[in-house]
Design a protein around this motif. Structure first.
Motif, PDB file in Angstrom:
ATOM      1  N   GLY A   2       0.558  -1.047  -0.304  1.00 60.88           N
ATOM      2  CA  GLY A   2       0.279   0.073  -0.028  1.00 60.88           C
ATOM      3  C   GLY A   2       0.531   1.102   0.077  1.00 60.88           C
ATOM      4  N   ASP A   3       2.077   1.241  -0.153  1.00 61.20           N
ATOM      5  CA  ASP A   3       2.725   2.413  -0.377  1.00 61.20           C
ATOM      6  C   ASP A   3       3.589   2.810  -1.341  1.00 61.20           C
ATOM      7  N   GLY A   4       3.342   2.354  -2.392  1.00 58.10           N
ATOM      8  CA  GLY A   4       4.027   2.652  -4.054  1.00 58.10           C
ATOM      9  C   GLY A   4       3.071   3.548  -4.870  1.00 58.10           C
ATOM     10  N   GLY A   5       2.070   3.943  -4.486  1.00 55.59           N
ATOM     11  CA  GLY A   5       1.077   4.752  -5.398  1.00 55.59           C
ATOM     12  C   GLY A   5       0.056   5.876  -5.440  1.00 55.59           C
ATOM     13  N   LEU A   6      -0.132   6.739  -5.201  1.00 58.87           N
ATOM     14  CA  LEU A   6      -0.835   8.163  -4.922  1.00 58.87           C
ATOM     15  C   LEU A   6      -2.475   7.689  -4.889  1.00 58.87           C
ATOM     16  N   HIS A   7      -3.247   8.109  -4.334  1.00 51.70           N
ATOM     17  CA  HIS A   7      -4.339   7.396  -3.333  1.00 51.70           C
ATOM     18  C   HIS A   7      -5.494   6.391  -4.204  1.00 51.70           C
ATOM     19  N   ASP A   8      -5.452   6.328  -5.592  1.00 50.78           N
ATOM     20  CA  ASP A   8      -5.767   4.830  -5.500  1.00 50.78           C
ATOM     21  C   ASP A   8      -5.068   4.045  -6.323  1.00 50.78           C
ATOM     22  N   PHE A   9      -3.883   4.282  -6.359  1.00 49.33           N
ATOM     23  CA  PHE A   9      -2.910   3.315  -6.639  1.00 49.33           C
ATOM     24  C   PHE A   9      -1.777   1.947  -6.276  1.00 49.33           C
ATOM     25  N   ILE A  10      -2.298   1.587  -5.918  1.00 44.17           N
ATOM     26  CA  ILE A  10      -1.467   0.119  -5.407  1.00 44.17           C
ATOM     27  C   ILE A  10       0.272  -0.039  -6.201  1.00 44.17           C
ATOM     28  N   THR A  11       0.811  -1.153  -5.353  1.00 47.22           N
ATOM     29  CA  THR A  11       1.836  -1.614  -6.333  1.00 47.22           C
ATOM     30  C   THR A  11       1.573  -3.564  -5.465  1.00 47.22           C
ATOM     31  N   LEU A  12       2.099  -3.950  -6.496  1.00 46.38           N
ATOM     32  CA  LEU A  12       1.840  -4.910  -6.655  1.00 46.38           C
ATOM     33  C   LEU A  12       3.334  -5.472  -6.605  1.00 46.38           C
ATOM     34  N   ASP A  13       3.826  -5.680  -5.624  1.00 45.23           N
ATOM     35  CA  ASP A  13       5.535  -6.340  -5.594  1.00 45.23           C
ATOM     36  C   ASP A  13       5.682  -8.325  -5.874  1.00 45.23           C
ATOM     37  N   CYS A  14       5.520  -8.825  -7.200  1.00 51.76           N
ATOM     38  CA  CYS A  14       5.867  -9.889  -7.449  1.00 51.76           C
ATOM     39  C   CYS A  14       6.582 -10.813  -7.464  1.00 51.76           C
ATOM     40  N   ILE A  15       6.276 -12.338  -7.384  1.00 47.95           N
ATOM     41  CA  ILE A  15       7.141 -13.557  -8.420  1.00 47.95           C
ATOM     42  C   ILE A  15       6.336 -14.257  -8.950  1.00 47.95           C
ATOM     43  N   THR A  16       7.405 -15.147  -9.546  1.00 52.58           N
ATOM     44  CA  THR A  16       6.718 -16.045 -10.701  1.00 52.58           C
ATOM     45  C   THR A  16       6.626 -16.910  -9.942  1.00 52.58           C
ATOM     46  N   ILE A  17       4.976 -17.610 -10.241  1.00 48.07           N
ATOM     47  CA  ILE A  17       4.721 -19.146  -9.255  1.00 48.07           C
ATOM     48  C   ILE A  17       5.434 -20.004  -8.902  1.00 48.07           C
ATOM     49  N   SER A  67      15.249 -13.498  -8.828  1.00 49.00           N
ATOM     50  CA  SER A  67      15.827 -12.857  -9.695  1.00 49.00           C
ATOM     51  C   SER A  67      14.222 -13.445 -10.479  1.00 49.00           C
ATOM     52  N   GLU A  68      13.229 -13.723 -10.277  1.00 42.88           N
ATOM     53  CA  GLU A  68      12.059 -13.459 -10.786  1.00 42.88           C
ATOM     54  C   GLU A  68      10.662 -12.576 -10.371  1.00 42.88           C
ATOM     55  N   THR A  69      11.349 -11.612 -10.119  1.00 44.43           N
ATOM     56  CA  THR A  69      10.013 -10.922  -9.210  1.00 44.43           C
ATOM     57  C   THR A  69      10.332  -9.217 -10.137  1.00 44.43           C
ATOM     58  N   VAL A  70       8.660  -8.792  -9.783  1.00 36.90           N
ATOM     59  CA  VAL A  70       8.611  -8.131 -10.947  1.00 36.90           C
ATOM     60  C   VAL A  70       7.821  -7.055  -9.975  1.00 36.90           C
ATOM     61  N   ILE A 103      -1.993 -12.591  -3.841  1.00 34.06           N
ATOM     62  CA  ILE A 103      -2.731 -12.809  -5.249  1.00 34.06           C
ATOM     63  C   ILE A 103      -2.221 -13.510  -5.939  1.00 34.06           C
ATOM     64  N   ALA A 104      -3.026 -14.160  -6.914  1.00 32.36           N
ATOM     65  CA  ALA A 104      -2.165 -14.509  -8.148  1.00 32.36           C
ATOM     66  C   ALA A 104      -2.834 -14.294  -9.176  1.00 32.36           C
ATOM     67  N   PHE A 105      -2.378 -14.698 -10.154  1.00 33.38           N
ATOM     68  CA  PHE A 105      -3.064 -14.326 -11.460  1.00 33.38           C
ATOM     69  C   PHE A 105      -2.536 -14.195 -12.655  1.00 33.38           C
ATOM     70  N   ARG A 106      -2.602 -14.449 -13.614  1.00 30.70           N
ATOM     71  CA  ARG A 106      -1.407 -14.766 -15.128  1.00 30.70           C
ATOM     72  C   ARG A 106      -1.561 -13.188 -15.801  1.00 30.70           C
ATOM     73  N   LEU A 107      -0.291 -13.105 -16.068  1.00 32.85           N
ATOM     74  CA  LEU A 107       0.864 -11.638 -16.604  1.00 32.85           C
ATOM     75  C   LEU A 107      -0.016 -11.895 -18.031  1.00 32.85           C
ATOM     76  N   GLY A 163      10.576 -13.152 -21.661  1.00 33.95           N
ATOM     77  CA  GLY A 163      10.338 -14.700 -21.356  1.00 33.95           C
ATOM     78  C   GLY A 163      10.456 -15.075 -19.863  1.00 33.95           C
ATOM     79  N   LYS A 164      11.481 -14.392 -18.839  1.00 37.49           N
ATOM     80  CA  LYS A 164      10.612 -14.748 -18.245  1.00 37.49           C
ATOM     81  C   LYS A 164       9.582 -14.056 -17.103  1.00 37.49           C
ATOM     82  N   LYS A 165       9.019 -13.162 -17.722  1.00 38.22           N
ATOM     83  CA  LYS A 165       7.286 -11.916 -17.485  1.00 38.22           C
ATOM     84  C   LYS A 165       8.691 -11.698 -15.966  1.00 38.22           C
ATOM     85  N   ALA A 166       9.636 -11.605 -15.394  1.00 42.57           N
ATOM     86  CA  ALA A 166       9.868 -10.353 -14.361  1.00 42.57           C
ATOM     87  C   ALA A 166      11.650  -9.619 -14.726  1.00 42.57           C
TER      88      ALA A 166
END
Length: 448
Positions: A4-19, A41-44, A70-74, A234-237
């Motif tokens: 909850g610290d990565g954006g302004l008002h309605d924005f949020i940051t997702l700190d991701c790692i591949t499944i 190394s597989e983070t985004v 959460i999980a999702f398809r990128l 290729g890595k989606k990261a």
């Protein structure tokens, strides 16, 4: 992992790692991470609208609370965005931490769903624990090279924070944060960034590889350690590259509160940095303070607001041994009432405004005729810092308007480079310029 610290008002940051990577390291702690470091190394980092994310997830609570997963398809958007049922998609943009501007990659997230807590042991640093004696020895050694005036330089790093306790000729002996703006604040990055490690190779430097005290884990307080990153299709990261000069020095970092206390824990990108540090010391949550030759470092109460990263922090009251009742406060992003003060309570003769001049309340009172307020802030920035309320609150506490690091002029007069770096000192008679010639090409002087 939502943050909850990565954006302004309605924005949020997702700190991701591949499944795949999360699955490989999900049960490990830091005593067994060893050869598995490459999985980090597989983070985004992605930026999304909080309200849209909550709508798609049908969340019953704010999706970022407690560091939920959460999980999702990128899906990368190439050209015009495909037509997908709006009830099932979330648009996202790529966040870069590196110093070189990268293309603005756009994505669609589909198949979103809540998942159980991931990387539990790694996120809460199980297997890593520093000792007070180790922390104190590191700080004492660094402070021994600093000038008796306790000169501090608030470096011009745009919308971020990096402060150095320097020696008599201007070399950093001890850093408090090594920040740099994230890509959504890229316009705030200085055209002439400082080379914070220029003293490492200088024959006149009294301290080699000044240690880093990390106030808290927000990206804009440690991203100067990132050399560059871009999106790897290729890595989606992210293809993040860290600066050897940054990760080869000692870092003292705060431990997040335990999960049972609703702590947020660290995200995969934080773990990516931590796994790369050659000498890391984790500040124990039970350790309230450490007093050393350049003042007192305290930790906020881990039981108060455990899911608020800004207030799970280290703060530094910079002092001289001969005058323990006078201090400069480096507050990171902490809410002032949450800071733990040393006893006896010192008078403040300098202050680096908390949270880059945000809407903070109850700032501490100013003391001393030459006391100065510094605001580490970039212009423009998406948050609108410094905020009017914050400026008014500091003015009411006697600090006046303050010196913003985005107010840049040339240094020295013959130099082609500009900086807005601010000097804070506990000695009004101390020299206000530094003499080492290596500081000029490193743009490490002060103009305010």
């Amino acid at each position: 992992m939502t943050q909850g610290d990565g954006g302004l008002h309605d924005f949020i940051t997702l700190d991701c790692i591949t499944i795949a990577a999360a699955w490989k390291i999900r049960n490990l702690d830091w005593r067994s991470i060893g050869e598995q470091e490459h999985w980090f190394s597989e983070t985004v980092l992605l930026r999304v609208r909080r309200s849209k994310l909550a709508l798609v997830l049908h969340a019953s609570r704010r999706p970022e609370k407690g560091g939920s997963w959460i999980a999702f398809r990128l899906n990368h958007i190439k050209g015009q965005a495909p037509t997908i049922d709006a009830r099932e998609q979330v648009f996202a943009s790529y966040i870069s931490l590196g110093g070189v501007d990268v293309p603005v990659h756009k994505f669609i997230l589909t198949g979103l769903r809540h998942v159980g807590v991931q990387l539990r042991k790694l996120s809460f640093l199980v297997g890593l624990r520093g000792r007070k004696a180790e922390i104190k020895a590191t700080l004492e050694l660094a402070a021994a090279g600093a000038s008796e005036a306790r000169n501090l330089v608030v470096y011009d790093v745009g919308q971020g924070s990096a402060v150095g306790l320097v020696d008599a000729v201007g070399h950093p002996c001890l850093f408090f944060d090594l920040g740099w703006p994230t890509s959504f604040n890229a316009k705030s990055r200085p055209l002439d960034p400082p080379n914070l490690f220029v003293g490492d190779a200088c024959a006149h430097c009294t301290v080699r590889k000044a240690p880093v005290i990390l106030s808290h884990w927000d990206f804009d307080h440690w991203a100067y350690a990132v050399a560059n990153d871009n999106y790897n299709f290729g890595k989606k990261a992210s293809t993040m590259t860290l600066k050897p000069a940054a990760v080869d020095r000692i870092w003292i970092v705060p431990r997040p509160p335990a999960l049972k206390k609703n702590g947020k824990g660290l995200g995969p990108t934080h773990l990516r940095l931590l796994s790369s540090l050659k000498q890391r010391i984790v500040w124990p949550n039970a350790l309230k303070s450490v007093r050393f030759g350049a003042g007192v470092i305290t930790r906020t109460d881990p039981a108060v607001l455990p899911d608020d990263r800004n207030n799970q922090s280290l703060v530094w009251f910079v002092m001289r041994r001969s005058e323990p009742r006078r201090a400069v406060l480096l507050a990171g992003d902490v809410s002032y009432p949450k800071a733990r003060w040393p006893l006896p309570k010192p008078n403040l003769h300098g202050l680096v405004a908390s949270h880059h001049g945000a809407d903070v309340t109850d700032p501490p009172k100013r003391s001393g005729a030459f006391a100065k307020l510094a605001i580490s802030v970039g212009d423009p920035n998406v948050y609108g810092h410094p905020r009017l309320l914050g400026l008014l609150e500091h003015a009411a506490a006697g600090w006046g308007q303050g010196k913003c690091t985005y107010t840049r002029t040339v240094w020295p007069p013959a130099s082609p480079m500009k900086t807005g770096a601010v000097l804070l000192t506990l000695d009004a008679s101390a020299p206000t310029t530094f003499s080492c010639s290596c500081l000029i090409p490193g743009n490490m002087g002060t103009t305010q």
